[in-house]
Scaffold this active site. Structure first.
Site, PDB file in Angstrom:
ATOM      1  N   LYS A  56       8.486  -3.558   3.693  1.00  0.00           N
ATOM      2  CA  LYS A  56       8.334  -4.745   2.835  1.00  0.00           C
ATOM      3  C   LYS A  56       9.696  -5.384   2.589  1.00  0.00           C
ATOM      4  O   LYS A  56       9.837  -6.609   2.625  1.00  0.00           O
ATOM      5  CB  LYS A  56       7.651  -4.355   1.507  1.00  0.00           C
ATOM      6  CG  LYS A  56       6.180  -3.973   1.702  1.00  0.00           C
ATOM      7  CD  LYS A  56       5.529  -3.320   0.484  1.00  0.00           C
ATOM      8  CE  LYS A  56       4.095  -2.905   0.814  1.00  0.00           C
ATOM      9  NZ  LYS A  56       3.399  -2.208  -0.261  1.00  0.00           N
ATOM     10  N   GLN A  98       4.829   0.449  -5.940  1.00  0.00           N
ATOM     11  CA  GLN A  98       4.174   1.091  -4.800  1.00  0.00           C
ATOM     12  C   GLN A  98       3.252   2.209  -5.297  1.00  0.00           C
ATOM     13  O   GLN A  98       3.645   3.043  -6.109  1.00  0.00           O
ATOM     14  CB  GLN A  98       5.240   1.643  -3.829  1.00  0.00           C
ATOM     15  CG  GLN A  98       4.681   2.192  -2.529  1.00  0.00           C
ATOM     16  CD  GLN A  98       4.004   1.131  -1.654  1.00  0.00           C
ATOM     17  OE1 GLN A  98       4.372  -0.035  -1.661  1.00  0.00           O
ATOM     18  NE2 GLN A  98       3.006   1.542  -0.906  1.00  0.00           N
ATOM     19  N   ASP A 108       0.687  -8.208  -5.634  1.00  0.00           N
ATOM     20  CA  ASP A 108      -0.277  -7.308  -4.985  1.00  0.00           C
ATOM     21  C   ASP A 108      -1.719  -7.753  -5.241  1.00  0.00           C
ATOM     22  O   ASP A 108      -2.644  -7.286  -4.571  1.00  0.00           O
ATOM     23  CB  ASP A 108      -0.124  -5.889  -5.562  1.00  0.00           C
ATOM     24  CG  ASP A 108       0.626  -4.947  -4.635  1.00  0.00           C
ATOM     25  OD1 ASP A 108       0.500  -5.103  -3.408  1.00  0.00           O
ATOM     26  OD2 ASP A 108       1.313  -4.046  -5.144  1.00  0.00           O
TER      27      ASP A 108
HETATM   28  N1  GUN Z   1      -0.285   1.660  -1.555  1.00  0.00           N
HETATM   29  C1  GUN Z   1      -1.114   1.487  -0.492  1.00  0.00           C
HETATM   30  N2  GUN Z   1      -1.331   0.181  -0.280  1.00  0.00           N
HETATM   31  C2  GUN Z   1      -0.644  -0.490  -1.226  1.00  0.00           C
HETATM   32  C3  GUN Z   1      -0.479  -1.874  -1.513  1.00  0.00           C
HETATM   33  O1  GUN Z   1      -1.033  -2.775  -0.871  1.00  0.00           O
HETATM   34  N3  GUN Z   1       0.327  -2.151  -2.567  1.00  0.00           N
HETATM   35  C4  GUN Z   1       0.931  -1.204  -3.316  1.00  0.00           C
HETATM   36  N4  GUN Z   1       1.683  -1.576  -4.339  1.00  0.00           N
HETATM   37  N5  GUN Z   1       0.796   0.092  -3.070  1.00  0.00           N
HETATM   38  C5  GUN Z   1       0.010   0.435  -2.027  1.00  0.00           C
END
Ligand code: GUN
Length: 293
Positions: A53, A97, A120
């Protein structure tokens, strides 16, 4: 006949080029998109995702501020960091995350993120917004924050001209991150959606009716060729680390002989998730600058 391979990496690159141009335009107006990322603990998979990311941010000219926090951080401490980011006018988007360690209530954490910075799309305010919206194109027009993986899947289907209206779609998995939200997006795009899970009776028969299967259960190679109708489109959201390498939730080698189109792992849905996060961050920066959200 072998399936068309849906190249998420290529589509992601195209969209990211478009987004990089948007960032240049915004910066010319003095708007600088900035994503704050928080990782609690040292989960290796989460470290990889955060790294991907942040790299995408760098490519697009988005500033990324990252904090890795001790796995022992208290819930109150984490909430206070989020509060600081909510109140920092320089921060456009906030991403915690997942998963967070067990002593921290993830629901409380997601609730604490300002809905205006919820790139998100996990905050109940934003979830409520797209759950109540009737049409997928209205969701886009209204600038709702859509969760990145489901949003990325919709973009892939669109760019490969896969018909959704009236299609029978089977979603395997009912998570808050993928299964439930992709169901709502597909419904809003006029698909007939069936959601399956670990307690579904005769999963094989249900899946065999699908024009499109979305596999998001987190079990390696779970969707096998006998569960797939000839010519179905198969979207594999799984990321499972096996000794042989990364594999999806679909038995790719055999299913790709039967499907008309299929996403590979890696290089399918994954790059799209990251790309839609970038899109949401840019939208957040723009909306905040306009002061209308
Ligand atoms: N863990 C697995 N997928 C995601 C996501 O799309 N966003 C976040 N913040 N954590 C995750």
């Amino acid at each position: 006949m072998a399936a068309i391979v849906i190249n998420g990496k290529e589509v992601a690159q195209q969209i990211q080029e478009e987004l990089a141009d948007k960032v240049i335009e915004l910066k010319a107006e003095g708007i600088v998109p900035r994503l704050a990322t928080l990782l609690v603990g040292e989960d290796p998979a989460s470290q990889v995702y955060i790294g991907q990311k942040r790299k995408a941010c760098d490519r697009l000219g988005i500033i990324s501020d990252h904090q890795t926090l001790s796995a022992k951080i208290t819930e109150a401490e984490l909430l206070s960091i989020i509060d600081g980011l909510n109140n920092d006018p320089e921060v456009s988007g906030i991403l915690v995350q997942l998963p967070v360690p067990e002593h921290i209530d993830s629901v409380k954490i997601l609730d604490a993120i300002s809905p205006q910075k919820d790139v998100d799309g996990f905050h109940p305010f934003n979830v409520g917004k797209f759950f109540t919206e009737k049409s997928f194109s209205d969701m886009i027009d209204k600038g709702l924050f859509l969760p990145c993986t489901p949003y990325g899947i919709m973009e892939l289907l669109k760019r490969y001209n896969i018909p959704i209206k009236g299609a029978d779609v089977v979603v395997v998995g009912r998570s808050n991150i993928v299964g439930k939200p992709i169901t709502m997006l597909l419904l809003a795009a006029d698909a007939t959606v069936t959601v399956c899970h670990s307690r579904t009776r005769d999963l094989r028969e249900v899946c065999r009716r699908a024009d499109i299967i979305v596999a998001a259960i987190g079990k390696p190679k779970f969707v096998t060729e006998d569960m797939v109708k000839d010519g179905a489109v198969v979207i594999d959201v799984g990321v499972n680390r096996l000794p042989e390498g990364l594999v999806g939730d679909v038995d790719y080698v055999n299913v790709s002989q039967k499907a008309s189109a299929i996403t590979p792992v890696p290089g399918g849905v994954g790059p799209m998730t990251i790309t839609m996060l970038m899109a949401n961050t840019i939208m957040a920066a723009k909306n905040q600058a306009m002061g209308n959200k």
